[in-house]
Design a protein around this motif. Structure first.
Motif, PDB file in Angstrom:
ATOM      1  N   MET A   1       0.833  -1.198   0.000  1.00 23.48           N
ATOM      2  CA  MET A   1       0.000   0.000   0.000  1.00 23.48           C
ATOM      3  C   MET A   1       0.873   1.256   0.000  1.00 23.48           C
ATOM      4  O   MET A   1       1.891   1.308   0.673  1.00 23.48           O
ATOM      5  N   LYS A   2       0.462   2.225  -0.760  1.00 20.58           N
ATOM      6  CA  LYS A   2       1.205   3.480  -0.879  1.00 20.58           C
ATOM      7  C   LYS A   2       0.951   4.356   0.347  1.00 20.58           C
ATOM      8  O   LYS A   2      -0.172   4.457   0.828  1.00 20.58           O
ATOM      9  N   THR A   3       2.019   4.978   0.849  1.00 23.06           N
ATOM     10  CA  THR A   3       1.916   5.917   1.953  1.00 23.06           C
ATOM     11  C   THR A   3       1.995   7.325   1.377  1.00 23.06           C
ATOM     12  O   THR A   3       2.987   7.687   0.739  1.00 23.06           O
ATOM     13  N   ILE A   4       0.925   8.092   1.596  1.00 16.95           N
ATOM     14  CA  ILE A   4       0.859   9.472   1.105  1.00 16.95           C
ATOM     15  C   ILE A   4       0.820  10.378   2.324  1.00 16.95           C
ATOM     16  O   ILE A   4      -0.130  10.335   3.111  1.00 16.95           O
ATOM     17  N   ILE A   5       1.864  11.174   2.481  1.00 16.96           N
ATOM     18  CA  ILE A   5       2.056  11.967   3.695  1.00 16.96           C
ATOM     19  C   ILE A   5       1.968  13.456   3.378  1.00 16.96           C
ATOM     20  O   ILE A   5       2.717  13.961   2.541  1.00 16.96           O
ATOM     21  N   LEU A   6       1.055  14.147   4.058  1.00 17.15           N
ATOM     22  CA  LEU A   6       1.043  15.606   4.004  1.00 17.15           C
ATOM     23  C   LEU A   6       2.049  16.080   5.041  1.00 17.15           C
ATOM     24  O   LEU A   6       1.994  15.642   6.193  1.00 17.15           O
ATOM     25  N   ILE A   7       2.966  16.934   4.655  1.00 20.95           N
ATOM     26  CA  ILE A   7       3.947  17.475   5.597  1.00 20.95           C
ATOM     27  C   ILE A   7       3.862  18.990   5.550  1.00 20.95           C
ATOM     28  O   ILE A   7       3.904  19.589   4.465  1.00 20.95           O
ATOM     29  N   ALA A   8       3.690  19.602   6.727  1.00 19.33           N
ATOM     30  CA  ALA A   8       3.499  21.051   6.779  1.00 19.33           C
ATOM     31  C   ALA A   8       3.821  21.581   8.163  1.00 19.33           C
ATOM     32  O   ALA A   8       3.665  20.875   9.160  1.00 19.33           O
ATOM     33  N   ALA A   9       4.239  22.831   8.190  1.00 22.29           N
ATOM     34  CA  ALA A   9       4.323  23.584   9.446  1.00 22.29           C
ATOM     35  C   ALA A   9       3.139  24.540   9.427  1.00 22.29           C
ATOM     36  O   ALA A   9       2.968  25.305   8.472  1.00 22.29           O
ATOM     37  N   ILE A  10       2.308  24.459  10.461  1.00 20.47           N
ATOM     38  CA  ILE A  10       1.070  25.241  10.482  1.00 20.47           C
ATOM     39  C   ILE A  10       0.918  25.958  11.821  1.00 20.47           C
ATOM     40  O   ILE A  10       1.235  25.414  12.876  1.00 20.47           O
ATOM     41  N   ALA A  11       0.438  27.183  11.740  1.00 20.48           N
ATOM     42  CA  ALA A  11       0.220  27.986  12.942  1.00 20.48           C
ATOM     43  C   ALA A  11      -1.058  27.535  13.648  1.00 20.48           C
ATOM     44  O   ALA A  11      -1.825  26.719  13.128  1.00 20.48           O
ATOM     45  N   GLU A  12      -1.302  28.095  14.813  1.00 17.67           N
ATOM     46  CA  GLU A  12      -2.522  27.779  15.568  1.00 17.67           C
ATOM     47  C   GLU A  12      -3.778  28.092  14.758  1.00 17.67           C
ATOM     48  O   GLU A  12      -4.792  27.420  14.900  1.00 17.67           O
ATOM     49  N   ASN A  13      -3.717  29.111  13.897  1.00 23.93           N
ATOM     50  CA  ASN A  13      -4.855  29.465  13.051  1.00 23.93           C
ATOM     51  C   ASN A  13      -4.752  28.832  11.657  1.00 23.93           C
ATOM     52  O   ASN A  13      -5.406  29.271  10.719  1.00 23.93           O
ATOM     53  N   ASN A  14      -3.929  27.763  11.529  1.00 27.48           N
ATOM     54  CA  ASN A  14      -3.718  26.996  10.294  1.00 27.48           C
ATOM     55  C   ASN A  14      -2.984  27.779   9.208  1.00 27.48           C
ATOM     56  O   ASN A  14      -2.908  27.327   8.067  1.00 27.48           O
ATOM     57  N   ALA A  15      -2.438  28.941   9.533  1.00 26.66           N
ATOM     58  CA  ALA A  15      -1.650  29.709   8.571  1.00 26.66           C
ATOM     59  C   ALA A  15      -0.404  28.921   8.187  1.00 26.66           C
ATOM     60  O   ALA A  15       0.228  28.283   9.033  1.00 26.66           O
ATOM     61  N   ILE A  16      -0.071  28.977   6.881  1.00 26.40           N
ATOM     62  CA  ILE A  16       1.160  28.331   6.422  1.00 26.40           C
ATOM     63  C   ILE A  16       2.057  29.280   5.643  1.00 26.40           C
ATOM     64  O   ILE A  16       3.239  28.993   5.464  1.00 26.40           O
ATOM     65  N   GLY A  17       1.526  30.409   5.163  1.00 30.82           N
ATOM     66  CA  GLY A  17       2.370  31.313   4.398  1.00 30.82           C
ATOM     67  C   GLY A  17       1.690  32.612   4.059  1.00 30.82           C
ATOM     68  O   GLY A  17       0.482  32.770   4.225  1.00 30.82           O
ATOM     69  N   LYS A  18       2.510  33.547   3.605  1.00 32.74           N
ATOM     70  CA  LYS A  18       2.011  34.848   3.143  1.00 32.74           C
ATOM     71  C   LYS A  18       2.940  35.335   2.044  1.00 32.74           C
ATOM     72  O   LYS A  18       4.165  35.242   2.172  1.00 32.74           O
ATOM     73  N   ASP A  19       2.354  35.832   0.965  1.00 31.43           N
ATOM     74  CA  ASP A  19       3.127  36.346  -0.171  1.00 31.43           C
ATOM     75  C   ASP A  19       4.139  35.316  -0.677  1.00 31.43           C
ATOM     76  O   ASP A  19       5.284  35.642  -0.990  1.00 31.43           O
ATOM     77  N   ASN A  20       3.717  34.051  -0.725  1.00 30.54           N
ATOM     78  CA  ASN A  20       4.536  32.941  -1.210  1.00 30.54           C
ATOM     79  C   ASN A  20       5.826  32.758  -0.410  1.00 30.54           C
ATOM     80  O   ASN A  20       6.870  32.414  -0.955  1.00 30.54           O
ATOM     81  N   ASP A  21       5.740  33.004   0.897  1.00 31.20           N
ATOM     82  CA  ASP A  21       6.895  32.834   1.768  1.00 31.20           C
ATOM     83  C   ASP A  21       6.431  32.239   3.096  1.00 31.20           C
ATOM     84  O   ASP A  21       5.251  32.314   3.454  1.00 31.20           O
ATOM     85  N   LEU A  22       7.376  31.662   3.820  1.00 28.85           N
ATOM     86  CA  LEU A  22       7.088  31.123   5.143  1.00 28.85           C
ATOM     87  C   LEU A  22       6.895  32.263   6.133  1.00 28.85           C
ATOM     88  O   LEU A  22       7.362  33.382   5.918  1.00 28.85           O
ATOM     89  N   LEU A  23       6.237  31.954   7.237  1.00 37.21           N
ATOM     90  CA  LEU A  23       5.923  32.962   8.245  1.00 37.21           C
ATOM     91  C   LEU A  23       6.906  32.949   9.417  1.00 37.21           C
ATOM     92  O   LEU A  23       6.858  33.814  10.272  1.00 37.21           O
ATOM     93  N   TRP A  24       7.780  31.954   9.468  1.00 38.37           N
ATOM     94  CA  TRP A  24       8.706  31.779  10.587  1.00 38.37           C
ATOM     95  C   TRP A  24       9.959  31.080  10.084  1.00 38.37           C
ATOM     96  O   TRP A  24       9.986  30.548   8.979  1.00 38.37           O
TER      97      TRP A  24
END
Length: 167
Positions: A1-24
């Motif tokens: 079986m294939k393992t498909i993993i979402l990998i992300a750094a997410i803020a408390e409000n689910n924010a992941i980026g702004k203006d195509n850049d990381l927030l931290w």
């Protein structure tokens, strides 16, 4: 079986980026991302790909775009026009990472088997967000807290989820 993993750094409000850049800037999270994804294909949207100065080493990049004329001169980078096409490109791989952005995470959430999330314990003004997900469909199988320190401005926690099987 294939393992498909979402990998992300997410803020408390689910924010992941702004203006195509990381927030931290979290060096330990970058190291973890590198150790997990190296040697595996990574699927991303065009904007995520274009946010990199160059392709990440030792990973096949699969770039999803609606632009039928989009190309890249980089080796080890394939351009496709849908998540389904990206999955065809990885048919011989047992582990695949989906690395963003928000639209791609939303498309891939239903097919993901696992999530490797870094929850940054702060909220941010953003224009890209990780999708809401029903925690009843996911089992938290590992977590590790990382307090802020001289290299990390924010506390964060690594969270590993596995999708619960439907019976």
């Amino acid at each position: 079986m294939k393992t498909i993993i979402l990998i992300a750094a997410i803020a408390e409000n689910n924010a992941i980026g702004k203006d195509n850049d990381l927030l931290w800037h979290l060096p330990d999270d970058f190291k973890r991302f590198k150790s997990l994804t190296t040697g595996n294909p990574i699927i991303m949207g065009r904007k995520t790909f274009e946010s990199f100065p160059k392709p990440l080493p030792n990973r096949k990049h699969i770039i999803i775009t609606k632009d039928k004329n989009y190309t890249t001169q980089f080796k080890n980078c394939d351009v496709v026009n849908s998540l389904d096409e990206a999955l065809v490109e990885t048919k011989n791989d047992s582990i695949i990472y989906i690395i963003g952005g928000g639209q791609i995470y939303t498309l891939a959430l239903k097919i993901a088997t696992h999530m490797e999330l870094t929850r940054v314990h702060e909220s941010f003004n953003a224009d890209a967000f990780f999708p809401e997900f029903d925690k009843n469909n996911w089992k938290l199988i590992a977590q590790e807290h990382h307090p802020k320190d001289e290299k990390h401005k924010y506390d964060f926690t690594y969270l590993t989820y596995e999708k619960k099987l439907k019976i």
